[in-house]
Design a protein around this motif. Sequence first.
Motif: not given
Length: 404
Positions: A50-52, A241-245, A286-288, A326-329
């Motif tokens: 998730t990057g969160v 991007t990698p998958p985010v679930v 990048a995706l979050a 990358s993204i950091c939330i």
Amino acid sequence: MEWTRRRTLACAVGIGTTALAGCLDDGPGRSLSETPTGSWQQVAHDAANTGVSAVTVPDRGTPAWENGDAWEIPPLVADDTVFSVATQVDALDARTGETRWSVDLDAETGDATAPAVTDDALILGVTGRVVAFAREDGEKLWETNIDGVAAGPATADPDDEVVLVPFRRREQGGLVALDVATGDTEWTAQLRVSLYSVPAAIREGRVYAAGYREDETSVLRRYSLDGGTQDWETELTEAETPPVVTSAGVFISDGGKLKRYDHAGANPEVLLDLTGEERTLRGIRALAVAEETAFVLSPDGLFAISVADGSRRWQASVEPLATADSICIGNKTVVVSVTSDEFDTRWPCVAAFDRADGSTRWYHSVGKSFDPTLGPTAIADGAVYFLSNTVDGVAALGDLPPKS
């Protein structure tokens, strides 16, 4: 990002005095005011990519300390320890940067990939093997030989029972699932992965992975975590991007389009379309995904997109870096490594944006050297950790007064 890219040496012999400013001998060496809390134990924070993280990013990005041997593998944070990985693993005090322990990986530059940190161990892939070290003192817990080259970050499931490591092999790459406690191989899934589509994501007993079939078709697949049985597959144009679930579905960038699938791999929706006839770069870098908002970093800027209807909540004018996908939330802040015409410098910057409206909170430039680069970041309560060829290993930013 290309996880095996060799570090560019910024402080080469012959560079002038001005260019040398900010290199290793002139770096900061201060402790953060308080010990950072929270964790960033995998490349995209958690097993679901998730990057969160529920942490408060500091109000200022002032340089504190730098230490370790890392130059391309992203830093990880577990409680009060930061991990730096290159040809060795260094465990650093999160507040002071002091080395707590260090172990040699017996590896060449570029052999190792980003680890996953569990409650007890740090686990990573190295060419021909996967190895686990005790988190507290660096003691080797186990080592498992694997035929092939480690091809991307490790992913540990939320219960710390299984770790996934992607490998390249002569005939067909695959995801290798190992027991976290023993290193025994549980199963292998035949899927050729790319540098852009790893790591795999894990949520509620299912593994979501992007890669290629034997006929070179880009696909998104779901496997059972227990046994590796393939549940479904859907074809893609090109996974970027990698998958985010999350509970809202499975998110992935596919050929410049942000797509969301349901957990059964059906009902795809395009939430953002950044395709264009003249585009030569990846459309999404990048995706979050946090709650009801997807954050997208692309050559067109940094976007906050509504998960519900794909509406654009805000857009920041930035340019991504080739070395920092990358993204950091955090609770209120988005942290990325970018350049921007909105800043007073064109050097690469670690930048923090308001999560609600996209306004710039602060940015830290890593200029003043020859060809500076920035790598991915990790965040904790009161700290941002990053990589650059202008610092020594991992560097820490915090809410400190400027150095006099």
